[in-house]
Design a protein around this motif. Structure first.
Motif, PDB file in Angstrom:
ATOM      1  N   GLY A   1       0.826  -1.197   0.000  1.00  0.00           N
ATOM      2  CA  GLY A   1       0.000   0.000   0.000  1.00  0.00           C
ATOM      3  C   GLY A   1       0.859   1.244   0.000  1.00  0.00           C
ATOM      4  N   ILE A   2       0.268   2.351  -0.450  1.00  0.00           N
ATOM      5  CA  ILE A   2       0.924   3.657  -0.396  1.00  0.00           C
ATOM      6  C   ILE A   2       0.013   4.626   0.341  1.00  0.00           C
ATOM      7  CG2 ILE A   2       2.331   3.321  -2.451  1.00  0.00           C
ATOM      8  CD1 ILE A   2       0.237   4.954  -4.001  1.00  0.00           C
ATOM      9  N   GLY A   3       0.604   5.649   0.949  1.00  0.00           N
ATOM     10  CA  GLY A   3      -0.159   6.586   1.758  1.00  0.00           C
ATOM     11  C   GLY A   3      -0.224   7.997   1.217  1.00  0.00           C
ATOM     12  N   SER A   4       0.530   8.292   0.179  1.00  0.00           N
ATOM     13  CA  SER A   4       0.545   9.637  -0.382  1.00  0.00           C
ATOM     14  C   SER A   4      -0.375   9.702  -1.605  1.00  0.00           C
ATOM     15  CB  SER A   4       1.970  10.016  -0.800  1.00  0.00           C
ATOM     16  OG  SER A   4       2.819  10.073   0.326  1.00  0.00           O
ATOM     17  N   PRO A   5      -0.971  10.872  -1.868  1.00  0.00           N
ATOM     18  CA  PRO A   5      -0.696  12.183  -1.275  1.00  0.00           C
ATOM     19  C   PRO A   5      -1.526  12.436  -0.019  1.00  0.00           C
ATOM     20  CG  PRO A   5      -2.300  12.452  -3.011  1.00  0.00           C
ATOM     21  CD  PRO A   5      -1.932  10.990  -2.990  1.00  0.00           C
ATOM     22  N   SER A   6      -1.052  13.382   0.756  1.00  0.00           N
ATOM     23  CA  SER A   6      -1.773  13.798   1.955  1.00  0.00           C
ATOM     24  C   SER A   6      -2.370  15.172   1.674  1.00  0.00           C
ATOM     25  CB  SER A   6      -0.815  13.846   3.148  1.00  0.00           C
ATOM     26  OG  SER A   6      -1.494  14.164   4.325  1.00  0.00           O
TER      27      SER A   6
ATOM     28  N   PHE B   1      -3.136   6.042  -9.049  1.00  0.00           N
ATOM     29  CA  PHE B   1      -2.052   5.243  -8.481  1.00  0.00           C
ATOM     30  C   PHE B   1      -2.454   4.670  -7.131  1.00  0.00           C
ATOM     31  CE2 PHE B   1       2.495   5.039  -6.784  1.00  0.00           C
ATOM     32  CZ  PHE B   1       2.746   3.837  -7.427  1.00  0.00           C
ATOM     33  N   LEU B   2      -3.091   5.488  -6.291  1.00  0.00           N
ATOM     34  CA  LEU B   2      -3.580   4.998  -5.001  1.00  0.00           C
ATOM     35  C   LEU B   2      -4.553   3.845  -5.187  1.00  0.00           C
ATOM     36  CD1 LEU B   2      -4.177   8.197  -2.845  1.00  0.00           C
ATOM     37  CD2 LEU B   2      -3.074   6.122  -2.038  1.00  0.00           C
ATOM     38  N   MET B   3      -5.497   4.008  -6.081  1.00  0.00           N
ATOM     39  CA  MET B   3      -6.503   2.969  -6.298  1.00  0.00           C
ATOM     40  C   MET B   3      -5.860   1.688  -6.833  1.00  0.00           C
ATOM     41  SD  MET B   3      -9.365   4.185  -5.286  1.00  0.00           S
ATOM     42  CE  MET B   3      -9.734   5.814  -4.608  1.00  0.00           C
ATOM     43  N   SER B   4      -4.864   1.837  -7.690  1.00  0.00           N
ATOM     44  CA  SER B   4      -4.222   0.656  -8.267  1.00  0.00           C
ATOM     45  C   SER B   4      -3.440  -0.127  -7.214  1.00  0.00           C
ATOM     46  CB  SER B   4      -3.280   1.066  -9.404  1.00  0.00           C
ATOM     47  OG  SER B   4      -4.010   1.531 -10.515  1.00  0.00           O
ATOM     48  N   VAL B   5      -2.644   0.582  -6.418  1.00  0.00           N
ATOM     49  CA  VAL B   5      -1.806  -0.112  -5.436  1.00  0.00           C
ATOM     50  C   VAL B   5      -2.644  -0.653  -4.287  1.00  0.00           C
ATOM     51  CG1 VAL B   5       0.103   0.124  -3.807  1.00  0.00           C
ATOM     52  CG2 VAL B   5       0.221   1.262  -6.030  1.00  0.00           C
ATOM     53  N   ASN B   6      -3.550   0.166  -3.760  1.00  0.00           N
ATOM     54  CA  ASN B   6      -4.248  -0.200  -2.525  1.00  0.00           C
ATOM     55  C   ASN B   6      -5.468  -1.078  -2.743  1.00  0.00           C
ATOM     56  OD1 ASN B   6      -2.337   1.517  -1.499  1.00  0.00           O
ATOM     57  ND2 ASN B   6      -3.744   2.873  -0.450  1.00  0.00           N
ATOM     58  N   ILE B   7      -6.062  -1.041  -3.949  1.00  0.00           N
ATOM     59  CA  ILE B   7      -7.284  -1.818  -4.180  1.00  0.00           C
ATOM     60  C   ILE B   7      -7.138  -2.809  -5.341  1.00  0.00           C
ATOM     61  CG2 ILE B   7      -9.767  -1.726  -4.620  1.00  0.00           C
ATOM     62  CD1 ILE B   7      -9.749   1.123  -3.556  1.00  0.00           C
TER      63      ILE B   7
ATOM     64  N   ALA C   1      -9.231  -8.507   7.969  1.00  0.00           N
ATOM     65  CA  ALA C   1      -8.340  -7.364   7.819  1.00  0.00           C
ATOM     66  C   ALA C   1      -7.902  -6.871   9.185  1.00  0.00           C
ATOM     67  CB  ALA C   1      -9.030  -6.228   7.059  1.00  0.00           C
ATOM     68  N   VAL C   2      -6.702  -6.304   9.219  1.00  0.00           N
ATOM     69  CA  VAL C   2      -6.238  -5.599  10.408  1.00  0.00           C
ATOM     70  C   VAL C   2      -6.267  -4.105  10.127  1.00  0.00           C
ATOM     71  CG1 VAL C   2      -4.855  -7.435  11.421  1.00  0.00           C
ATOM     72  CG2 VAL C   2      -3.833  -5.955   9.688  1.00  0.00           C
ATOM     73  N   LEU C   3      -6.665  -3.328  11.149  1.00  0.00           N
ATOM     74  CA  LEU C   3      -6.816  -1.885  11.010  1.00  0.00           C
ATOM     75  C   LEU C   3      -5.910  -1.176  12.018  1.00  0.00           C
ATOM     76  CD1 LEU C   3      -9.395  -3.038   9.608  1.00  0.00           C
ATOM     77  CD2 LEU C   3     -10.637  -1.086  10.538  1.00  0.00           C
ATOM     78  N   PRO C   4      -4.661  -0.894  11.649  1.00  0.00           N
ATOM     79  CA  PRO C   4      -3.834  -0.075  12.526  1.00  0.00           C
ATOM     80  C   PRO C   4      -4.355   1.366  12.553  1.00  0.00           C
ATOM     81  CG  PRO C   4      -2.525  -1.226  10.850  1.00  0.00           C
ATOM     82  CD  PRO C   4      -3.946  -1.329  10.445  1.00  0.00           C
ATOM     83  N   ALA C   5      -3.985   2.101  13.599  1.00  0.00           N
ATOM     84  CA  ALA C   5      -4.184   3.555  13.597  1.00  0.00           C
ATOM     85  C   ALA C   5      -2.909   4.183  13.022  1.00  0.00           C
ATOM     86  CB  ALA C   5      -4.493   4.062  14.993  1.00  0.00           C
ATOM     87  N   ALA C   6      -1.846   4.180  13.790  1.00  0.00           N
ATOM     88  CA  ALA C   6      -0.556   4.646  13.287  1.00  0.00           C
ATOM     89  C   ALA C   6       0.513   3.663  13.748  1.00  0.00           C
ATOM     90  CB  ALA C   6      -0.244   6.044  13.800  1.00  0.00           C
ATOM     91  N   VAL C   7       1.471   3.418  12.873  1.00  0.00           N
ATOM     92  CA  VAL C   7       2.590   2.517  13.180  1.00  0.00           C
ATOM     93  C   VAL C   7       3.855   3.189  12.660  1.00  0.00           C
ATOM     94  CG1 VAL C   7       3.595   0.248  12.785  1.00  0.00           C
ATOM     95  CG2 VAL C   7       1.116   0.485  12.978  1.00  0.00           C
ATOM     96  N   MET C   8       4.904   3.166  13.432  1.00  0.00           N
ATOM     97  CA  MET C   8       6.143   3.830  13.057  1.00  0.00           C
ATOM     98  C   MET C   8       6.823   3.081  11.914  1.00  0.00           C
ATOM     99  SD  MET C   8       6.711   6.645  14.506  1.00  0.00           S
ATOM    100  CE  MET C   8       6.200   7.659  15.897  1.00  0.00           C
ATOM    101  N   THR C   9       6.520   3.502  10.708  1.00  0.00           N
ATOM    102  CA  THR C   9       7.067   2.903   9.497  1.00  0.00           C
ATOM    103  C   THR C   9       7.619   4.004   8.599  1.00  0.00           C
ATOM    104  OG1 THR C   9       4.992   3.098   8.284  1.00  0.00           O
ATOM    105  CG2 THR C   9       5.325   1.077   9.577  1.00  0.00           C
ATOM    106  N   PRO C  10       8.402   3.662   7.579  1.00  0.00           N
ATOM    107  CA  PRO C  10       8.852   4.683   6.626  1.00  0.00           C
ATOM    108  C   PRO C  10       7.686   5.431   5.975  1.00  0.00           C
ATOM    109  CG  PRO C  10      10.170   2.696   6.382  1.00  0.00           C
ATOM    110  CD  PRO C  10       9.070   2.354   7.356  1.00  0.00           C
ATOM    111  N   MET C  11       6.585   4.731   5.667  1.00  0.00           N
ATOM    112  CA  MET C  11       5.439   5.392   5.058  1.00  0.00           C
ATOM    113  C   MET C  11       4.837   6.428   5.995  1.00  0.00           C
ATOM    114  SD  MET C  11       2.151   3.697   3.097  1.00  0.00           S
ATOM    115  CE  MET C  11       1.107   3.344   4.512  1.00  0.00           C
ATOM    116  N   LEU C  12       4.792   6.106   7.297  1.00  0.00           N
ATOM    117  CA  LEU C  12       4.261   7.061   8.265  1.00  0.00           C
ATOM    118  C   LEU C  12       5.144   8.298   8.352  1.00  0.00           C
ATOM    119  CD1 LEU C  12       1.970   7.386  10.441  1.00  0.00           C
ATOM    120  CD2 LEU C  12       3.736   6.774  12.089  1.00  0.00           C
TER     121      LEU C  12
END
Length: 256
Positions: free
Chosen positions: A89-94, A107-113, A179-190
């Motif tokens: 998954g990708i998290g940008s853009p914000s 791009f978001l729709m392609s990667v995440n869905i 599915a698992v639903l994190p809130a925030a996790v310290m990752t490079p994407m975050l």
């Protein structure tokens, strides 16, 4: 304790962040892991960590041919497939929706869905044979929303809906879908997301405070939940969007 002993698990986005934590946890739990990554270097680095008993594949999860080949290589190597963890998954853009470009949206729709569509298309026949399991890495924002993150939140809301619909579609085949639903996790994407915010210096205090348990975790807390959901201990659990969020969904709390 090897909760996943001899299970063959394919994980997308398995070379960094939550994905790498899950990859390592699956190996520790006795699984044979197929790690999907976007570039050769990250795949090679991950294979150096987990060893040659497993399989690393460079794959663009938005391309049908790449995903099909990855599934085929899995079956050739291990002869079966017991679980697919759709973690890529990708998290940008914000940003708000009206400022999101067509290219960013697509791009978001392609990667995440779309990636979930492709792993299902090529993986479900093998999961039917093993009565296996599908797991999605989603996000709490798919349930409660997030400011300046509209398109990303939309993709995770779609993942949460897919979890329930897929669970219904495949239940009679013995395939569980969760599915698992994190809130925030310290990752490079975050970290990337944090530095896209108007006041990045305040973001990390915010990320700590939103969790009722008082800290922003690393990926291992998500990985532990994923091991459970893919194990036989969760054999009667399907269609669940499980918050692994330190209670962030419970609402406001006093932190002063």
């Amino acid at each position: 304790m090897e909760e996943l002993k001899d299970k063959v698990i394919l994980i997308t986005g398995g070379t960094a962040g939550i994905g790498l934590a899950c990859t390592q946890a699956y190996v520790a739990a006795g699984a044979c892991v197929v790690v999907i990554g976007l570039d050769n270097d990250s795949v090679a680095e991950t294979m150096n960590i987990i060893g040659d008993d497993h399989l690393g594949i460079c794959c663009d999860v938005t391309r049908d041919a790449d995903v099909r080949e990855s599934i085929e290589r899995t079956i050739t190597r291990f002869g079966r497939l017991d679980a697919i963890h759709n973690n890529a998954g990708i998290g940008s853009p914000s940003k708000p929706l009206h400022t999101t470009t067509d290219e960013e949206w697509d791009f978001l729709m392609s990667v995440n869905i779309k990636s979930i569509l492709l792993t299902a298309r090529h993986g479900v026949p093998h999961l039917k044979a093993s009565k296996g399991s599908i797991l999605h890495t989603s996000s709490l924002v798919g349930e409660i929303g997030q400011e300046n993150h509209a398109a990303y939140s939309a993709t995770k809301g779609a993942v949460n809906a897919l979890t329930k619909s897929m669970a219904l579609d495949y239940a009679l085949d013995g395939i569980r879908v969760n599915a698992v639903l994190p809130a925030a996790v310290m990752t490079p994407m975050l970290h990337t997301w944090a530095h896209e915010q108007p006041d990045a210096e305040k973001v990390f205090d915010f990320l700590k405070d939103i969790h009722v348990l008082g800290y922003c975790p690393a990926g291992d807390v998500i990985a532990d939940a994923c091991v459970f959901l893919l194990s036989d201990k969760a054999r009667f659990i399907t269609g669940v969007n499980l918050p692994v969020s330190g209670g962030a969904e419970l609402g406001y709390r006093r932190n002063f």
